[in-house]
Design a protein around this motif. Structure first.
Motif, PDB file in Angstrom:
ATOM      1  N   LEU A   1     -41.020  21.549 -31.184  1.00 48.81           N
ATOM      2  CA  LEU A   1     -40.031  22.075 -30.155  1.00 48.81           C
ATOM      3  C   LEU A   1     -39.026  23.057 -30.835  1.00 48.81           C
ATOM      4  CD1 LEU A   1     -39.348  18.869 -27.897  1.00 48.81           C
ATOM      5  CD2 LEU A   1     -40.489  21.106 -27.261  1.00 48.81           C
ATOM      6  N   THR A   2     -38.462  22.564 -32.214  1.00 48.06           N
ATOM      7  CA  THR A   2     -37.645  23.444 -32.784  1.00 48.06           C
ATOM      8  C   THR A   2     -38.355  24.375 -33.191  1.00 48.06           C
ATOM      9  OG1 THR A   2     -36.335  21.217 -33.708  1.00 48.06           O
ATOM     10  CG2 THR A   2     -36.272  23.525 -35.008  1.00 48.06           C
ATOM     11  N   HIS A   3     -39.503  24.473 -33.764  1.00 46.07           N
ATOM     12  CA  HIS A   3     -40.167  25.751 -34.190  1.00 46.07           C
ATOM     13  C   HIS A   3     -40.476  26.508 -32.936  1.00 46.07           C
ATOM     14  CE1 HIS A   3     -42.677  28.038 -36.739  1.00 46.07           C
ATOM     15  NE2 HIS A   3     -43.579  28.379 -35.918  1.00 46.07           N
ATOM     16  N   ALA A   4     -40.929  26.072 -31.906  1.00 43.42           N
ATOM     17  CA  ALA A   4     -41.231  26.718 -30.692  1.00 43.42           C
ATOM     18  C   ALA A   4     -40.023  27.431 -29.866  1.00 43.42           C
ATOM     19  CB  ALA A   4     -41.898  25.866 -29.580  1.00 43.42           C
ATOM     20  N   PHE A   5     -38.977  26.870 -29.912  1.00 45.71           N
ATOM     21  CA  PHE A   5     -37.663  27.623 -29.539  1.00 45.71           C
ATOM     22  C   PHE A   5     -37.192  28.373 -30.367  1.00 45.71           C
ATOM     23  CE2 PHE A   5     -38.130  23.866 -26.293  1.00 45.71           C
ATOM     24  CZ  PHE A   5     -38.260  24.682 -25.062  1.00 45.71           C
ATOM     25  N   GLU A   6     -36.810  28.083 -31.630  1.00 52.39           N
ATOM     26  CA  GLU A   6     -36.062  28.684 -32.568  1.00 52.39           C
ATOM     27  C   GLU A   6     -36.714  29.635 -33.369  1.00 52.39           C
ATOM     28  OE1 GLU A   6     -33.491  25.508 -34.421  1.00 52.39           O
ATOM     29  OE2 GLU A   6     -33.246  24.838 -32.570  1.00 52.39           O
ATOM     30  N   VAL A   7     -38.033  29.698 -33.434  1.00 48.15           N
ATOM     31  CA  VAL A   7     -38.712  30.386 -34.479  1.00 48.15           C
ATOM     32  C   VAL A   7     -39.578  31.457 -33.625  1.00 48.15           C
ATOM     33  CG1 VAL A   7     -40.336  30.897 -36.329  1.00 48.15           C
ATOM     34  CG2 VAL A   7     -38.476  28.852 -36.366  1.00 48.15           C
TER      35      VAL A   7
ATOM     36  N   VAL B   1     -50.006  14.823 -15.147  1.00 49.53           N
ATOM     37  CA  VAL B   1     -48.541  14.876 -14.812  1.00 49.53           C
ATOM     38  C   VAL B   1     -47.889  16.030 -15.645  1.00 49.53           C
ATOM     39  CG1 VAL B   1     -46.468  13.539 -14.842  1.00 49.53           C
ATOM     40  CG2 VAL B   1     -48.477  12.419 -14.314  1.00 49.53           C
ATOM     41  N   MET B   2     -47.163  17.084 -15.144  1.00 54.54           N
ATOM     42  CA  MET B   2     -46.779  17.964 -15.823  1.00 54.54           C
ATOM     43  C   MET B   2     -45.048  17.953 -15.983  1.00 54.54           C
ATOM     44  SD  MET B   2     -46.713  21.190 -16.983  1.00 54.54           S
ATOM     45  CE  MET B   2     -47.801  22.266 -16.438  1.00 54.54           C
ATOM     46  N   PHE B   3     -44.801  17.795 -17.428  1.00 54.86           N
ATOM     47  CA  PHE B   3     -43.331  17.911 -17.737  1.00 54.86           C
ATOM     48  C   PHE B   3     -43.275  19.074 -18.400  1.00 54.86           C
ATOM     49  CE2 PHE B   3     -44.554  13.530 -17.753  1.00 54.86           C
ATOM     50  CZ  PHE B   3     -43.507  12.748 -17.495  1.00 54.86           C
ATOM     51  N   SER B   4     -41.889  19.413 -18.618  1.00 51.59           N
ATOM     52  CA  SER B   4     -41.490  20.843 -19.423  1.00 51.59           C
ATOM     53  C   SER B   4     -39.905  20.706 -19.990  1.00 51.59           C
ATOM     54  CB  SER B   4     -41.620  22.080 -18.429  1.00 51.59           C
ATOM     55  OG  SER B   4     -40.488  22.193 -17.679  1.00 51.59           O
ATOM     56  N   VAL B   5     -39.732  21.580 -20.872  1.00 55.46           N
ATOM     57  CA  VAL B   5     -38.619  21.925 -21.426  1.00 55.46           C
ATOM     58  C   VAL B   5     -38.413  23.411 -21.236  1.00 55.46           C
ATOM     59  CG1 VAL B   5     -37.203  21.571 -23.450  1.00 55.46           C
ATOM     60  CG2 VAL B   5     -39.024  19.760 -22.797  1.00 55.46           C
ATOM     61  N   THR B   6     -37.121  23.628 -21.055  1.00 52.65           N
ATOM     62  CA  THR B   6     -36.708  25.283 -20.960  1.00 52.65           C
ATOM     63  C   THR B   6     -35.867  25.667 -22.116  1.00 52.65           C
ATOM     64  OG1 THR B   6     -35.075  25.110 -19.564  1.00 52.65           O
ATOM     65  CG2 THR B   6     -37.331  25.557 -18.670  1.00 52.65           C
ATOM     66  N   ASP B   7     -35.804  26.810 -22.628  1.00 52.60           N
ATOM     67  CA  ASP B   7     -34.783  27.288 -23.577  1.00 52.60           C
ATOM     68  C   ASP B   7     -33.285  26.863 -23.367  1.00 52.60           C
ATOM     69  OD1 ASP B   7     -34.760  29.114 -21.536  1.00 52.60           O
ATOM     70  OD2 ASP B   7     -34.747  30.815 -22.984  1.00 52.60           O
TER      71      ASP B   7
ATOM     72  N   MET C   1     -31.356  18.732 -25.558  1.00 51.64           N
ATOM     73  CA  MET C   1     -32.188  17.766 -25.932  1.00 51.64           C
ATOM     74  C   MET C   1     -32.458  17.812 -27.336  1.00 51.64           C
ATOM     75  SD  MET C   1     -36.057  18.406 -24.993  1.00 51.64           S
ATOM     76  CE  MET C   1     -37.251  17.194 -25.021  1.00 51.64           C
ATOM     77  N   LYS C   2     -32.188  18.834 -28.261  1.00 51.96           N
ATOM     78  CA  LYS C   2     -32.317  18.880 -29.544  1.00 51.96           C
ATOM     79  C   LYS C   2     -31.093  17.962 -30.060  1.00 51.96           C
ATOM     80  CE  LYS C   2     -32.104  21.606 -33.597  1.00 51.96           C
ATOM     81  NZ  LYS C   2     -31.762  22.994 -34.443  1.00 51.96           N
TER      82      LYS C   2
END
Length: 183
Positions: free
Chosen positions: A110-116, A163-169, A175-176
């Motif tokens: 998640l860190t890489h996906a959102f921050e990089v 079942v669908m889950f998500s996290v947005t920016d 969350m982090k």
């Protein structure tokens, strides 16, 4: 897709899946055939890993805990034009379940996906019958969005609701912080 991205915090590492990882991963999955029955029989499982290496919209990883092979996961359904991707096909050997490994490895992804990669949305989906995964995903802090009915066909030919889950920016910083406090 073959790639060279490695994510690590020292103890937990995600490194690119390689052809030489297929046999060790199959042996790990065989340790708990009832847990991983949805992944299929040995030939299906081999195809599952081989397909990950060739799929143009996936970055498959081997999950390592203190250097030991613990399972695998992927970035998949990567849609840079929409600034979204899915973290999926995640599984861990029985020895690493309920150990904190999933949380730590997801934090890396998640860190890489959102921050990089600068994603705006990360999706995490699971089989509707996989309550353990749903509980783990919710415990990460992902938002349950609903059920996609008859979304997929399982390896045994049966229909799968997902079942669908998500996290947005916007949700990511909180969350982090929560995930880092739980280390």
């Amino acid at each position: 897709m073959r790639h060279d991205l490695t994510l690590s915090n020292g103890f937990y590492t995600l490194r690119p899946l390689q052809d030489s990882d297929v046999e060790p991963l199959m042996r790990l999955a065989a340790q708990a055939p009832h847990e991983y029955a949805q992944m299929g029989t040995s030939p299906v499982l081999r195809a599952y890993f081989t397909a990950a290496l060739e799929a143009p919209d996936q970055l498959p990883f081997v999950s390592l805990v203190s250097g030991e092979c613990a399972g695998s996961t992927r970035y998949m359904e990567m849609r840079p034009e929409h600034k979204r991707l899915e973290i999926g096909s995640t599984w861990l050997a029985p020895a690493y379940l309920r150990s904190g490994a999933n949380r730590a490895l997801k934090l890396l992804q998640l860190t890489h996906a959102f921050e990089v990669m600068k994603m705006r949305r990360v999706e995490i989906k699971t089989d509707a019958v996989n309550v353990r995964s749903q509980t783990a995903i919710a415990a990460l802090g992902a938002v349950r969005e609903g059920v996609m009915r008859k979304h997929m066909v399982r390896t045994d030919g049966s229909e799968r609701d997902t079942v669908m889950f998500s996290v947005t920016d916007e949700e990511w910083p909180e969350m982090k912080a929560r995930l880092e406090r739980r280390r």
